[in-house]
Design a protein around this motif. Structure first.
Motif, mmCIF file in Angstrom:
data_model
loop_
_atom_site.group_PDB
_atom_site.id
_atom_site.type_symbol
_atom_site.label_atom_id
_atom_site.label_comp_id
_atom_site.label_asym_id
_atom_site.label_seq_id
_atom_site.Cartn_x
_atom_site.Cartn_y
_atom_site.Cartn_z
ATOM 1 N N VAL A 70 0.986 -1.296 -0.034
ATOM 2 C CA VAL A 70 -0.091 0.013 0.110
ATOM 3 C C VAL A 70 0.792 1.052 -0.119
ATOM 4 N N LEU A 71 2.060 1.266 0.784
ATOM 5 C CA LEU A 71 2.843 2.329 0.825
ATOM 6 C C LEU A 71 3.549 2.695 -0.090
ATOM 7 N N THR A 72 4.008 1.670 -0.954
ATOM 8 C CA THR A 72 4.741 1.507 -2.124
ATOM 9 C C THR A 72 4.203 2.410 -3.313
ATOM 10 N N ARG A 73 2.553 2.232 -3.081
ATOM 11 C CA ARG A 73 2.007 2.988 -4.295
ATOM 12 C C ARG A 73 1.550 4.351 -3.934
ATOM 13 N N LYS A 74 1.456 4.773 -2.464
ATOM 14 C CA LYS A 74 0.871 6.102 -2.366
ATOM 15 C C LYS A 74 1.079 6.353 -1.065
ATOM 16 N N GLU A 75 1.290 7.514 -0.763
ATOM 17 C CA GLU A 75 1.490 8.374 0.569
ATOM 18 C C GLU A 75 0.200 8.338 1.504
ATOM 19 N N PHE A 76 0.155 7.725 2.663
ATOM 20 C CA PHE A 76 -0.945 7.714 3.325
ATOM 21 C C PHE A 76 -0.880 8.594 4.767
ATOM 22 N N GLU A 80 -5.190 7.658 8.041
ATOM 23 C CA GLU A 80 -5.799 6.835 6.802
ATOM 24 C C GLU A 80 -5.221 5.490 6.777
ATOM 25 N N LEU A 81 -3.883 5.134 7.126
ATOM 26 C CA LEU A 81 -3.397 3.997 6.815
ATOM 27 C C LEU A 81 -3.856 3.194 7.934
ATOM 28 N N GLU A 83 -6.864 3.154 9.120
ATOM 29 C CA GLU A 83 -8.383 2.829 8.806
ATOM 30 C C GLU A 83 -8.103 1.803 7.383
ATOM 31 N N LYS A 84 -7.330 1.906 6.542
ATOM 32 C CA LYS A 84 -7.310 1.065 5.350
ATOM 33 C C LYS A 84 -6.596 -0.262 5.828
ATOM 34 N N LEU A 85 -5.845 -0.320 6.654
ATOM 35 C CA LEU A 85 -5.294 -1.670 6.896
ATOM 36 C C LEU A 85 -6.294 -2.427 7.916
ATOM 37 N N ALA A 86 -7.126 -1.623 8.700
ATOM 38 C CA ALA A 86 -7.878 -2.414 9.481
ATOM 39 C C ALA A 86 -8.934 -3.030 8.902
ATOM 40 N N LEU A 87 -9.376 -2.623 7.621
ATOM 41 C CA LEU A 87 -10.442 -3.255 6.832
ATOM 42 C C LEU A 87 -10.138 -4.684 6.537
ATOM 43 N N LEU A 135 -6.055 18.518 4.394
ATOM 44 C CA LEU A 135 -5.230 17.936 5.398
ATOM 45 C C LEU A 135 -5.995 17.609 6.824
ATOM 46 N N LYS A 136 -6.590 18.471 7.192
ATOM 47 C CA LYS A 136 -7.674 18.144 8.211
ATOM 48 C C LYS A 136 -8.383 16.707 7.856
ATOM 49 N N ASN A 137 -8.931 16.669 6.732
ATOM 50 C CA ASN A 137 -9.573 15.496 6.222
ATOM 51 C C ASN A 137 -8.932 14.357 6.353
ATOM 52 N N LYS A 138 -7.599 14.563 6.333
ATOM 53 C CA LYS A 138 -6.570 13.293 6.323
ATOM 54 C C LYS A 138 -6.111 13.027 7.572
#
Length: 207
Positions: A70-76, A80-81, A83-87, A135-138
Motif C-alpha cells: 500500500v505504501l509503495t503505491r501512495k503516501e497515506f 488513513e493507513l 483505517e485502510k489496513l483495519a479493513l 489535510l484536516k480531512n486526512k
C-alpha cells in the motif's frame, strides 16, 4: 522463525507476487469460482470489493506485506493507513502497533503527506484554507499543518494567480475588484492576502 526487520529498499513486485500468490491460493481453496478475480489488485494496492468478499483477516507478515504494498503505491497519513489496513486485518490493535512502527521507521510520514499535499495544491492554484481543509480531512496534526502553511508567501501566490486571471493592472472598478476578491476567496486565500495581492502594482511591489 524470527520476525524480519523492515527492508530499507522495498521490492514492490516481489511483495506483490508473494502476497498475490498466497491470496490467490487461499481464494482458490475457499471460492473455486472466483479464481479469475484475484483479491489483490496491483494497480492500486486494494482488495477487490471488500463488501462482497470475506474479510481476509490478515495478520503477522501477511499484514506487514500488504502495508508495504500500500505504501509503495501512495503516501497515506497515519490515520488513513490505520483505517485502510483495519479493513483487512484480523486485529485492529495489531494494525495500530504496525503503523506506529512504520511511522517510527519513516516508512509512513505525516510530514511527507503534508508537504506533498501543499506542493500539489499550490500547483493547482489553491490557497491555504483549502489546503488546510484537505489535510484536516486526512487527520494530519493541526500544528504540523500550521508549520507547513507558514513557510509559503501566500500574498505572492495570490498575486500570481490574480495576474494569470486578470493581468497586472490594479483594478479601480469596484465590480472588478469584487470579482477578483470572490475569485481568490473561492480558491481558498485569506482576505488579508487577497487585498494585498489585488492592490499590488507589480511583482516587486510588496506594500
Amino acid at each position: 522463525m524470527t520476525d524480519p526487520k523492515f527492508p530499507k529498499l522495498l521490492d514492490y513486485e516481489a511483495l506483490k507476487q508473494q502476497f498475490g500468490e498466497e491470496e490467490s491460493a487461499t481464494t482458490t481453496q475457499n471460492n473455486p469460482k472466483e479464481t479469475d478475480n484475484p483479491s489483490f489488485k496491483a494497480e492500486d494496492g486494494l482488495f477487490a470489493d471488500p463488501v462482497k468478499e470475506t474479510k481476509p483477516g490478515l495478520k503477522g507478515t501477511r499484514l506487514r506485506s500488504y502495508a508495504f504494498a500500500v505504501l509503495t503505491r501512495k503516501e497515506f497519513s497515519k490515520a488513513e493507513l490505520i483505517e485502510k489496513l483495519a479493513l483487512y486485518a484480523e486485529d485492529r490493535n495489531e494494525v495500530i502497533t504496525l503503523v506506529d512502527e512504520l511511522s517510527r521507521e519513516n516508512y509512513q510520514s505525516d510530514q511527507r503527506v503534508a508537504e506533498m499535499m501543499l506542493s500539489s495544491q499550490m500547483r493547482k492554484g489553491k490557497g491555504p484554507n483549502q489546503i488546510k481543509m484537505k489535510l484536516k480531512n486526512k487527520k494530519v496534526d493541526h500544528q504540523l499543518i500550521q508549520d507547513e502553511l507558514k513557510e509559503t508567501d501566500w500574498v505572492q501566490q495570490a498575486y500570481e494567480l490574480k495576474v494569470k486571471k486578470y493581468g497586472t493592472d490594479v483594478a479601480t472598478d469596484q465590480k472588478l475588484k469584487a470579482k477578483q476578491i470572490r475569485f481568490l476567496m473561492y480558491r481558498g486565500f485569506e482576505m488579508d492576502a487577497i487585498m494585498k495581492a489585488i492592490k499590488r502594482k507589480s511583482d516587486t511591489d510588496f506594500d
